[in-house]
Design a protein around this motif. Structure first.
Motif, mmCIF file in Angstrom:
data_model
loop_
_atom_site.group_PDB
_atom_site.id
_atom_site.type_symbol
_atom_site.label_atom_id
_atom_site.label_comp_id
_atom_site.label_asym_id
_atom_site.label_seq_id
_atom_site.Cartn_x
_atom_site.Cartn_y
_atom_site.Cartn_z
ATOM 1 N N ASP A 115 57.407 20.433 -3.188
ATOM 2 C CA ASP A 115 55.932 20.399 -2.711
ATOM 3 C C ASP A 115 56.001 19.939 -1.255
ATOM 4 O O ASP A 115 56.312 18.727 -0.929
ATOM 5 C CB ASP A 115 55.339 19.512 -3.650
ATOM 6 C CG ASP A 115 53.663 19.347 -3.444
ATOM 7 O OD1 ASP A 115 53.323 19.363 -2.475
ATOM 8 O OD2 ASP A 115 53.024 19.145 -4.572
ATOM 9 N N SER A 118 51.722 21.923 1.990
ATOM 10 C CA SER A 118 50.531 21.578 1.091
ATOM 11 C C SER A 118 49.106 21.475 1.998
ATOM 12 O O SER A 118 48.716 20.173 2.114
ATOM 13 C CB SER A 118 50.693 20.289 0.281
ATOM 14 O OG SER A 118 51.764 20.745 -0.423
ATOM 15 N N ILE A 119 48.817 22.331 2.902
ATOM 16 C CA ILE A 119 47.685 22.267 3.523
ATOM 17 C C ILE A 119 46.505 22.351 2.773
ATOM 18 O O ILE A 119 46.082 22.803 1.682
ATOM 19 C CB ILE A 119 47.792 23.547 4.747
ATOM 20 C CG1 ILE A 119 47.780 24.635 3.542
ATOM 21 C CG2 ILE A 119 48.880 23.544 5.765
ATOM 22 C CD1 ILE A 119 47.269 26.022 4.483
ATOM 23 N N ASN A 120 45.396 22.120 3.490
ATOM 24 C CA ASN A 120 43.840 21.903 3.030
ATOM 25 C C ASN A 120 43.224 23.160 3.493
ATOM 26 O O ASN A 120 43.126 23.494 4.876
ATOM 27 C CB ASN A 120 43.121 20.729 3.294
ATOM 28 C CG ASN A 120 44.025 19.539 3.048
ATOM 29 O OD1 ASN A 120 44.624 19.558 1.769
ATOM 30 N ND2 ASN A 120 44.032 18.553 3.610
ATOM 31 N N HIS A 155 51.191 23.276 -2.369
ATOM 32 C CA HIS A 155 50.091 22.771 -3.195
ATOM 33 C C HIS A 155 48.839 22.818 -2.506
ATOM 34 O O HIS A 155 48.516 21.850 -1.885
ATOM 35 C CB HIS A 155 50.606 21.442 -3.667
ATOM 36 C CG HIS A 155 49.771 20.586 -4.540
ATOM 37 N ND1 HIS A 155 49.708 21.328 -5.937
ATOM 38 C CD2 HIS A 155 48.689 19.700 -4.694
ATOM 39 C CE1 HIS A 155 48.908 20.318 -6.740
ATOM 40 N NE2 HIS A 155 48.227 19.411 -5.752
ATOM 41 N N TYR A 304 42.176 14.244 -7.480
ATOM 42 C CA TYR A 304 43.398 14.537 -6.748
ATOM 43 C C TYR A 304 44.518 14.177 -7.766
ATOM 44 O O TYR A 304 45.466 15.034 -8.142
ATOM 45 C CB TYR A 304 43.608 13.936 -5.340
ATOM 46 C CG TYR A 304 44.729 14.047 -4.751
ATOM 47 C CD1 TYR A 304 45.121 15.275 -4.464
ATOM 48 C CD2 TYR A 304 45.336 13.186 -4.192
ATOM 49 C CE1 TYR A 304 46.102 15.462 -3.565
ATOM 50 C CE2 TYR A 304 46.381 13.329 -3.266
ATOM 51 C CZ TYR A 304 47.032 14.593 -2.929
ATOM 52 O OH TYR A 304 47.847 14.507 -2.218
ATOM 53 N N ASP A 308 47.202 16.445 -9.899
ATOM 54 C CA ASP A 308 48.817 16.259 -9.579
ATOM 55 C C ASP A 308 49.397 15.960 -10.988
ATOM 56 O O ASP A 308 50.590 16.492 -11.325
ATOM 57 C CB ASP A 308 48.887 15.226 -8.598
ATOM 58 C CG ASP A 308 49.514 15.603 -7.460
ATOM 59 O OD1 ASP A 308 50.001 16.505 -7.196
ATOM 60 O OD2 ASP A 308 49.141 14.835 -6.092
ATOM 61 N N TYR A 326 58.233 15.737 -3.588
ATOM 62 C CA TYR A 326 56.908 15.791 -2.873
ATOM 63 C C TYR A 326 57.144 15.250 -1.486
ATOM 64 O O TYR A 326 57.472 14.125 -1.232
ATOM 65 C CB TYR A 326 55.923 14.814 -3.683
ATOM 66 C CG TYR A 326 55.542 15.342 -5.114
ATOM 67 C CD1 TYR A 326 56.425 14.881 -5.924
ATOM 68 C CD2 TYR A 326 54.547 16.083 -5.227
ATOM 69 C CE1 TYR A 326 56.225 15.400 -7.460
ATOM 70 C CE2 TYR A 326 54.216 16.584 -6.422
ATOM 71 C CZ TYR A 326 54.874 16.085 -7.712
ATOM 72 O OH TYR A 326 54.680 16.365 -9.028
ATOM 73 N N VAL A 328 55.216 14.152 1.480
ATOM 74 C CA VAL A 328 53.970 13.653 1.722
ATOM 75 C C VAL A 328 54.216 12.379 2.496
ATOM 76 O O VAL A 328 54.964 11.413 2.237
ATOM 77 C CB VAL A 328 53.134 13.669 0.481
ATOM 78 C CG1 VAL A 328 51.781 13.237 0.981
ATOM 79 C CG2 VAL A 328 53.146 14.890 -0.360
ATOM 80 N N GLN A 332 50.346 8.107 1.145
ATOM 81 C CA GLN A 332 50.248 8.456 -0.086
ATOM 82 C C GLN A 332 50.945 7.892 -1.155
ATOM 83 O O GLN A 332 51.481 8.336 -2.397
ATOM 84 C CB GLN A 332 50.018 10.184 -0.490
ATOM 85 C CG GLN A 332 49.044 10.630 0.274
ATOM 86 C CD GLN A 332 48.629 11.964 0.040
ATOM 87 O OE1 GLN A 332 48.895 12.658 -1.137
ATOM 88 N NE2 GLN A 332 48.228 12.713 0.716
ATOM 89 N N HIS A 335 49.618 6.644 -3.922
ATOM 90 C CA HIS A 335 49.174 7.672 -5.183
ATOM 91 C C HIS A 335 50.338 8.148 -5.985
ATOM 92 O O HIS A 335 50.260 8.495 -7.199
ATOM 93 C CB HIS A 335 48.815 8.916 -4.313
ATOM 94 C CG HIS A 335 48.540 10.362 -5.055
ATOM 95 N ND1 HIS A 335 47.334 10.358 -6.030
ATOM 96 C CD2 HIS A 335 49.211 11.264 -4.848
ATOM 97 C CE1 HIS A 335 47.697 11.777 -6.411
ATOM 98 N NE2 HIS A 335 48.554 12.216 -5.824
ATOM 99 N N PHE A 336 51.316 8.327 -5.305
ATOM 100 C CA PHE A 336 52.768 8.990 -6.150
ATOM 101 C C PHE A 336 53.250 7.997 -7.164
ATOM 102 O O PHE A 336 53.912 8.255 -8.223
ATOM 103 C CB PHE A 336 53.720 9.537 -5.215
ATOM 104 C CG PHE A 336 53.200 10.995 -4.643
ATOM 105 C CD1 PHE A 336 53.180 11.983 -5.424
ATOM 106 C CD2 PHE A 336 52.858 10.977 -3.180
ATOM 107 C CE1 PHE A 336 52.857 13.240 -4.866
ATOM 108 C CE2 PHE A 336 52.166 12.063 -2.781
ATOM 109 C CZ PHE A 336 52.371 13.205 -3.764
HETATM 110 N N1 ARG Z 1 46.862 18.225 0.692
HETATM 111 C C1 ARG Z 1 47.272 17.179 0.628
HETATM 112 C C2 ARG Z 1 46.727 16.275 2.080
HETATM 113 O O1 ARG Z 1 46.800 16.967 2.926
HETATM 114 C C3 ARG Z 1 48.472 16.801 0.393
HETATM 115 C C4 ARG Z 1 49.134 17.352 -0.843
HETATM 116 C C5 ARG Z 1 50.782 16.982 -1.444
HETATM 117 N N2 ARG Z 1 51.085 17.356 -2.684
HETATM 118 C C6 ARG Z 1 50.632 17.076 -3.774
HETATM 119 N N3 ARG Z 1 51.132 17.498 -4.988
HETATM 120 N N4 ARG Z 1 49.749 16.108 -3.754
HETATM 121 O O2 ARG Z 1 46.683 15.313 1.855
#
Ligand code: ARG
Length: 559
Positions: A115, A118-120, A155, A304, A308, A326, A328, A332, A335-336
């Protein structure tokens, strides 16, 4: 030829019931030997001081034409391999396997989900996305090279009330043509405008929530607008992905899990993991020293983390992954840790196969960029600016070069990628245009230039004919042993999720080649020697090219 295995087998004859393969090391100085056994690792079992063990083993060891020499120095047993045979085998292997040199099938039958990026949706693609994109992409290529099946997943952040806000803003201050034309900049503009306006008129927020609900309920108009924003975003980032040689196997983003969360919530409830906290539903993680993991807000909407958890279960069911990574940023980390813990508490034995590949921040050298207050630095701008600067350097140094545009593109994007992958990934990076583009130092242009140098040597002197390996100089042998370490390096990079091992390796190999280039005349009169040296040159060109390819970097014929 696996020398460690070979030495361990031979030592079994002197040391029955003892497998020392895992203890064998490569000494820092090849003058001592090519492999060494630190005997203190055996002194407990053998109840003997290391020096004595080394001496006894040396006396019992019978050299052959693979391991030519064995010596005891301090508490170490040092082995010298038959360097000519090693070099001949290695060069033949590199030249015949070419683009496959360094690859293996160790991952055959295993799937890795990665993963990354993973853009927004509707948000600018900025310098903060550089690391996840290039680390993730390099890991995909590295694992594929090792025979794994890789599923690269973007993602997408495509869920949340911000899309309701965008629709409200779009209806008030924009239209299809303006969005098609202004792209992400237009979407940003109206999004900012929404927030300004909502300060004066809070009812806009309610309207945004209503539109978001409409998207979720499958309303045609709201859905179409959302799809338009998504399409624009993906088209824009795709240009950058193309430049960086990045691709994905799946774009299943957060909204993909809309219909998959009820099951997760039910399972959590059935397993007695859900707790009501002021109307919200949480999984209490106090016992594990973490704040609670929020599963449902008091209005029943998911978060969120919920998405996940649903995504992890979906990936396991769909791909039966061996590992799920992941990529990231370290922001985070918690979070993970939380979602991995929740999955473990749900009784998923595979929760242990999920890995957060955490990395540091990228910032720009202050003053080197017109970063106006609060304005994000777009990744596209950074890449384009690097390409422009690369073009200028080429103009200065080699104005007659053909195909300057393409070379500048490969050098500029390579410099950005390499710059981001050059150090241990957890370190914060301060990006500097001049540093990544420098020809001296630990940079991509330095490696690309070394490959171009190999090409020009081969062009002038022709391909290597047959040769037998002559007596080698120290520089030649150092270069050959560096060439031989590529496969191990790729394997280590995969094991530690550290593409920087490959960048470091490329720099070491380039340096070893340049040293050899200066000390050994390649185009010499002795035909055998010339062919040998040309063989080395070809092997370096292949290996450096493979290393850069794993990082998503293109090479250039000349520069
Ligand atoms: N879109 C999220 C961000 O910009 C990152 C996602 C990472 N992947 C995941 N499975 N949470 O912070």
């Amino acid at each position: 030829m696996d020398y460690k295995k070979y030495i361990a087998e031979k030592l079994k004859l002197c040391l029955p019931d003892c497998d020392v393969e895992g203890f064998l090391e490569i000494p820092p100085d090849t003058a001592l030997g090519d492999y060494a056994l630190p005997c203190f690792k055996l002194s407990r079992v053998m109840k003997m001081p290391p020096v004595k063990i080394a001496e006894n083993l040396k006396a019992a060891f019978v050299p052959d034409d693979v391991i030519e020499e064995c010596s005891a120095v301090g508490g170490y047993l040092n082995f010298k391999i038959n360097r000519k045979k090693y070099s001949a085998d290695l060069l033949e292997k590199i030249i015949t396997s070419s683009g496959d040199y360094g690859s293996s099938q160790e991952g055959a039958g295993k799937t890795i989900c990665i993963d990354y990026s993973s853009i927004n949706i509707a948000k600018p693609f900025h310098i903060g996305h550089l690391s996840t994109t290039v680390i993730g992409s390099a890991l995909c290529k590295i694992y594929r090279f090792l025979g794994y099946k890789v599923v690269g997943i973007n993602h997408l952040g495509d869920y949340g009330t911000q899309f309701g806000k965008l629709i409200v803003a779009f209806k008030k201050w924009s239209d299809i043509e303006s969005v098609e034309k202004g792209r992400l900049k237009e979407l940003s503009r109206i999004y900012v405008k929404f927030h300004e306006a909502a300060k004066q008129d809070p009812s806009l927020e309610d309207e945004a929530r209503r539109y978001f609900k409409l998207i979720e309920d499958g309303d045609a108009e709201a859905g179409a607008l959302f799809e338009l924003f998504k399409k624009i975003t993906l088209e824009e980032v795709d240009k950058i992905y193309k430049l960086l040689n990045v691709d994905f196997d799946s774009y299943a983003g957060e909204s993909f899990y809309n219909d998959k969360m009820a099951l997760v919530v039910r399972e959590l409830k059935e397993k007695g993991l859900l707790k009501n906290s002021d109307g919200a539903m949480i999984v209490d993680l106090e016992e594990y020293g973490m704040p609670p993991c929020l599963i449902l807000k008091s209005d029943g909407s998911s978060l969120y983390a919920t998405r996940d958890i649903a995504a992890a279960i979906y990936r396991k069911n769909t791909y039966d992954f061996y590992k799920c990574l992941y990529v990231v940023a370290y922001q985070q980390n918690l979070h993970f840790k939380q979602i991995f813990k929740v999955l473990e508490l749900m009784g998923k034995p595979w929760a242990k196969d999920m890995v957060h590949v955490s990395y540091g921040m990228v910032s720009l050298e202050s003053g080197s960029m017109s970063t106006r207050e609060g304005k994000v630095v777009l990744l596209e701008d950074v890449i384009n600016k690097t390409i422009e600067k690369a073009y200028k350097v080429i103009e200065e140094k080699n104005p007659d070069l053909a195909d300057k545009e393409n070379i500048a593109r490969a050098v500029g994007t390579g410099a950005v990628i390499f710059g981001a992958l050059c150090n241990n990934k957890i370190k914060d990076i301060v990006f500097s245009y001049d540093r990544v583009l420098s020809f001296e130092g630990e940079t991509c242009p330095y490696v690309q230039y070394t490959i171009a140098r190999c090409n020009s040597v081969m062009k002038k002197s022709g391909a290597a004919g047959d040769f037998t390996v002559p007596e080698m100089t120290a520089d030649e042998y150092a270069l050959l042993s560096c060439l031989g370490r590529f496969g191990e390096t790729v394997k280590d990079a995969a094991e530690k999720y550290e593409p920087s091992f490959v960048t470091r390796y490329a720099l070491d190999l380039a340096t070893a080649f340049n040293k050899f280039y200066i000390s050994s005349k390649i185009a010499c009169d002795d035909e055998n020697l010339r062919n040998f040296r040309l063989g080395i040159t070809r092997a370096v060109q292949i290996t450096l090219t493979n290393a850069l390819t794993l990082l998503g970097i293109e090479t250039v014929e000349q520069m």
